[in-house]
Structures are given as structure tokens and as C-alpha cells.
Motif scaffolding. Sequence first.
Motif, PDB file in Angstrom:
ATOM      1  N   LEU A 172       0.900  -1.273   0.090  1.00  0.00           N
ATOM      2  CA  LEU A 172       0.094   0.020   0.051  1.00  0.00           C
ATOM      3  C   LEU A 172       0.820   1.344   0.063  1.00  0.00           C
ATOM      4  N   GLU A 173       0.597   2.229  -0.975  1.00  0.00           N
ATOM      5  CA  GLU A 173       1.267   3.429  -0.664  1.00  0.00           C
ATOM      6  C   GLU A 173       0.660   4.465   0.079  1.00  0.00           C
ATOM      7  N   PHE A 174       1.622   5.176   0.775  1.00  0.00           N
ATOM      8  CA  PHE A 174       1.425   6.051   1.828  1.00  0.00           C
ATOM      9  C   PHE A 174       2.074   7.486   1.366  1.00  0.00           C
ATOM     10  N   ALA A 175       1.565   8.820   1.651  1.00  0.00           N
ATOM     11  CA  ALA A 175       2.213   9.807   1.265  1.00  0.00           C
ATOM     12  C   ALA A 175       1.967  10.983   2.426  1.00  0.00           C
ATOM     13  N   LYS A 176       2.968  11.852   2.418  1.00  0.00           N
ATOM     14  CA  LYS A 176       3.076  12.896   3.327  1.00  0.00           C
ATOM     15  C   LYS A 176       3.638  14.217   2.519  1.00  0.00           C
ATOM     16  N   ASP A 177       2.937  15.363   2.892  1.00  0.00           N
ATOM     17  CA  ASP A 177       3.043  16.673   2.376  1.00  0.00           C
ATOM     18  C   ASP A 177       4.394  17.095   3.397  1.00  0.00           C
ATOM     19  N   LEU A 178       5.317  17.233   2.698  1.00  0.00           N
ATOM     20  CA  LEU A 178       6.688  17.888   3.400  1.00  0.00           C
ATOM     21  C   LEU A 178       6.525  19.301   3.822  1.00  0.00           C
TER      22      LEU A 178
END
Length: 181
Positions: A172-178
Motif C-alpha cells: 500500500l502506498e502512503f504519502a506525506k506533504d513535507l
Amino acid sequence: MSALTVRLATPSDRDAIVTLMQRAYRGDESRQGWTSEADLIDGERITPEAIDQVLQSPHHRLLIAKKGEGQLIGCADVEHLSETSDTCSFGKFAVEPSLQGGGVGKVLMEAAEAEARRSFAATRMIMTVIEGRNELIAFYARRGYAATGNSVSMAEIHTDPKMTRGHDLILLEFAKDLDEG
């Protein structure tokens, strides 16, 4: 925890990185920690040649964590996905099994995010996690990562079904706005 040093890896760190990643994810030693894949996946987690490729690539920044100047206790890789992208991928993340849960991983993630911003002007970081690894997903969620809805079958990455013990593992892909910290 005693003083923790985080720095960019060098070729002389290669063998220690390979050993750490194997200890953290495969075999009985990995069961000391909570990131073990020993019951899901067989085979090498990483090869010396793969680490050499990362160290030689201008698109990667491989970080290591040490107790002072001593033992290597963690590593994490930041990969810039393309020259025209503001996104980096976070991977090759490992912490010494007996030290997991002690803050090393959090420090490494923060350092990797800072490195992505500094080296690649990244504003977004993505990663993948094996579906069903709820403790890892919760760890990443506490650090601001959210599911994107994207996924990939591990069978597309590893063509040897013995490696995944016949399991149809989904990443599963996860993302964060840096930009949000």
C-alpha cells in the motif's frame, strides 16, 4: 538513548547496512523487533550490489544512524523520483531489532524528510507498506503519512513465488506533504 548520529552513508558502510537490513526484516533475529517480515517473505532483504547502486546514484541519499561513532543502528533511503518531480520515495528503512520502539526510527524519518527537502527540493514523500502490517501503518500515520489509495502486488516486484511463500502480498502506498512538517 545515548547520542545518536545521523549522516550520509559511504561505501565503507555498505556491509553493515546489508547486515542491519537482513537482521531487521528476515530470520529469527528480526523477531526481536516489530518490523519483521520473517513469516511473510524469504530471501535476502537487500544485496551489497543494490546498496552500491544506491550509493552511486545522484538520485539517492542513503542515511545511517549510529550510537555516537559506534555501531550502525539504523538506515533509511531517500530517492528523488525524477528531475521534474517534487516527490521523493522513502525506503530501505531499518532499525536494529532490539532498539525498535526507542525513537531511532522517528529520528531517521525526520532526517530523511529534511534531506528530501534539502537535496531535492521535495514537497512530498511516498512509501509503501505491506497490507495488514497495522503496527507499521499506525507508526507512519503518527508521523503524518496517509494512504493514497495506490497499491502494487509484490508479485510484480518479486517474480519468485517462493520468496513470498505463496502469499499474494500487496504493498500500500502512503504519502506525506513535507511542507506541513
